[in-house]
Design a protein around this motif. Sequence first.
Motif, PDB file in Angstrom:
ATOM      1  N   SER A   1      -7.614   1.931  -5.313  1.00 23.88           N
ATOM      2  CA  SER A   1      -7.100   3.301  -5.256  1.00 23.88           C
ATOM      3  C   SER A   1      -8.186   4.220  -4.727  1.00 23.88           C
ATOM      4  O   SER A   1      -9.375   3.995  -4.955  1.00 23.88           O
ATOM      5  CB  SER A   1      -6.629   3.776  -6.633  1.00 23.88           C
ATOM      6  OG  SER A   1      -7.729   3.890  -7.521  1.00 23.88           O
TER       7      SER A   1
ATOM      8  N   GLU B   1      -6.754  -4.621  -7.050  1.00 21.66           N
ATOM      9  CA  GLU B   1      -6.038  -3.353  -7.075  1.00 21.66           C
ATOM     10  C   GLU B   1      -7.020  -2.295  -6.578  1.00 21.66           C
ATOM     11  O   GLU B   1      -8.167  -2.234  -7.034  1.00 21.66           O
ATOM     12  CB  GLU B   1      -5.571  -3.002  -8.491  1.00 21.66           C
ATOM     13  CG  GLU B   1      -4.645  -4.020  -9.126  1.00 21.66           C
ATOM     14  CD  GLU B   1      -3.285  -4.077  -8.444  1.00 21.66           C
ATOM     15  OE1 GLU B   1      -2.833  -3.022  -7.938  1.00 21.66           O
ATOM     16  OE2 GLU B   1      -2.681  -5.165  -8.413  1.00 21.66           O
TER      17      GLU B   1
ATOM     18  N   TYR C   1       0.831  -1.198   0.000  1.00 22.34           N
ATOM     19  CA  TYR C   1       0.000   0.000   0.000  1.00 22.34           C
ATOM     20  C   TYR C   1       0.871   1.256   0.000  1.00 22.34           C
ATOM     21  O   TYR C   1       2.050   1.229   0.388  1.00 22.34           O
ATOM     22  CB  TYR C   1      -0.937   0.011   1.217  1.00 22.34           C
ATOM     23  CG  TYR C   1      -0.241   0.364   2.516  1.00 22.34           C
ATOM     24  CD1 TYR C   1      -0.119   1.689   2.929  1.00 22.34           C
ATOM     25  CD2 TYR C   1       0.312  -0.630   3.321  1.00 22.34           C
ATOM     26  CE1 TYR C   1       0.535   2.015   4.108  1.00 22.34           C
ATOM     27  CE2 TYR C   1       0.967  -0.315   4.489  1.00 22.34           C
ATOM     28  CZ  TYR C   1       1.074   1.011   4.890  1.00 22.34           C
ATOM     29  OH  TYR C   1       1.732   1.332   6.047  1.00 22.34           O
TER      30      TYR C   1
ATOM     31  N   LYS D   1      -3.249   3.905  -2.385  1.00 20.50           N
ATOM     32  CA  LYS D   1      -3.213   2.795  -3.331  1.00 20.50           C
ATOM     33  C   LYS D   1      -2.895   1.521  -2.567  1.00 20.50           C
ATOM     34  O   LYS D   1      -2.081   1.530  -1.637  1.00 20.50           O
ATOM     35  CB  LYS D   1      -2.151   3.019  -4.410  1.00 20.50           C
ATOM     36  CG  LYS D   1      -2.462   4.135  -5.388  1.00 20.50           C
ATOM     37  CD  LYS D   1      -1.396   4.229  -6.465  1.00 20.50           C
ATOM     38  CE  LYS D   1      -1.724   5.331  -7.472  1.00 20.50           C
ATOM     39  NZ  LYS D   1      -0.675   5.421  -8.529  1.00 20.50           N
TER      40      LYS D   1
END
Length: 709
Positions: A312, A310, A260, A302
């Motif tokens: 964000s 994934e 992260y 992120k």
Amino acid sequence: MKRHGLTLSFLLVSTALVQAQSDAEQAFQAMVDDINSSGLVTMQVGSTHYQADADQLTAQNVVYELNWDLPNNRPNADGSEVSSHLKVNATFKIPTLTAQGLSLENDGISYEALTYIGNNFAIHVDLDGTNNDMSITGKATGNDRVVHGFQPFIGELKIAPSRPIGSIMDYIRPLILKPKYEKFSSDGYTTTQTGGNGVQTEKNVWGPTTVNGLSEGKLTSLVIGSRKGEVSFEQPMGSAMGGDHKTGKPMQDFPTKLTYEVGESRYEGYDISALLATIDPAMPPLEGTTNVIKLIDIGPVKASLPGLFEFSAEPSIQKDFTVKQPASFIVPLIDELLAQDKAPQQLPVADQEKLIKAGFDFIRSFAMGLIETGEIKADIMLPKGPYEGLAAKISLDKTRLSNLDSNGIEEISVSGLSYAGPPEVTFSLGRFAIEKLEFPDYLHIEKVIKTSLADREITASDGAKLAPNAFQLSLSDLSYQDSIANAVSAKEIRTELDRKGLAIPAYLNTKIDNLTISKSLIGHPLASVLMSQLGMDKLTLNEEITLKWDEAGNTFILEPMNIQLADIIELDASIGFGGILRSYMEDPESAQAAMATGSVLPSYLTLYDLGGVSELINLAGGMTGMGPDQVRDFAAGQVQSMLSAFTKPEFASEVAEQVKIFLKDPENLEISLDPEAPVPVAQILGVAATAPTSIPDTLAIEIIANTDK
């Protein structure tokens, strides 16, 4: 003579330097002695050196250590307790500490600058008899530095049995209010966390940190540089994730490391003293509303679990977290509870009421101006099951909470939500919001609590008033579709309610704008057949209903009441009742008294054909074996037959004729009640009992087909 003058000057300067050296070392030693006498932390120093010309003291190999052993008994399966301890050991090591301008004050030390070089620390938590041990180690990536500050002596923590929490308040109060410095800066830290088996579970890198303006429990600003890290974990065993509990075989290709990153984050206007004032009676009372946190601005985030997801998130903000002085303090009451070694329910009712009120006072003293998140995106790869290997995408434009306080919430909303993924579904929502939410009146909550504590029954009226006093609920731009053409969409769905402090809502409005449902989702067989006859593959509903009580006129009006099934039929109405007193709205159980005071006001109900009446006639004919004209005649005859039982023959005949006209050439059919004055319900009941055929005349009922819309 000149030589004597130089000698004297040298002696004066030397004495001053020696005195300066003595003051700095005395201040440092006083700090060491204070910490070691606290009973909480110990401090060891390898060596010190004082440089007089720079007024700088250097300490080598400084070690702070904390050892706590806390009882932490755990329950057995049979209900008995297992004696256990929670042990915490923490060490903070400073290879080199330099202090410039160090000076001893009455209750602490002041300094021009403190510089910490090469800091490292270790924390170990050990819970007896479990595998839940944890260790955290950390190391500075550079130096820490504090300038122009004051550090109070921490003293010894002494807890009085009669007021344990109050004693802690007395201890921490000066430690919050007295420290001050102009600026603290840190080049950053790396930290590592390990589990009880010694396996690394987490590693983090903290960027540069700067704190400006600490004074009287207030921070001007705190800036934390970008952070990044990784979290490690064992491969999952659950069958849903591909593992096998029976064989103990984990999913071999499942990712085991989450990484992260968090961008630079900024915090402004911290006031810890204001927070303390809400629980500490010895603090000066707050005047008006005070910011606890003025602004929090969290940088972009992120996160990645390779092969699985994934994530964000754009920057988020929080503004104006405020507090005002509570009407009462909860800490002294908890102290009394602890001193008496009693559970809250063992207290006298009056003391229970005080404790509950203090809890509410504390909670109601806080308010939040704004919490808002930026765009969030997640890409997910499903690892196992019927959708193994398929991708799902989720996104959210914004979430928002604004103006939360003891009275209510201005807005809670989610905007721009979308999903696309298994099982071949797409979903989107423009906005979902709860707005203008008013909490129930606190005095009423207090009344209900007292009723409950006194073991008295809570009335239906009092129970109803615990619901929100008002709110607006809205949903817009909804869309759903799956792989077999099932679909739902809506432009807007909205509900607004306002009780105005009453048990029965004084205002209710619902609105549906273009709610569309595909034919495949409508389970009713007759509706499905009708839609087929109309050539419709979807059903669209529009609706608006408003119910409003007017206290000045004691009237309850249903207007507008409009329900529309697009291309089928529409209903429009206005219905009114008078004599609805406030006492009925206050207490639903007394509403039956409206029979004595209520009245019927002029009203109407109109049915409009939008293309469905003729098809309904055809559908009825197909089911009964009758032709369309036969269905129309049969329907009109049924209406006349039913009305003839309790109305005059000429009225029943006229209504049947109007129904027949409408069914033959469907445009609209209006039913109206138009008495010259409101008709009391009691009068209607009397007429129904003695001369029921006169009801249409009493209410001036009229039914007309195909009037102008």
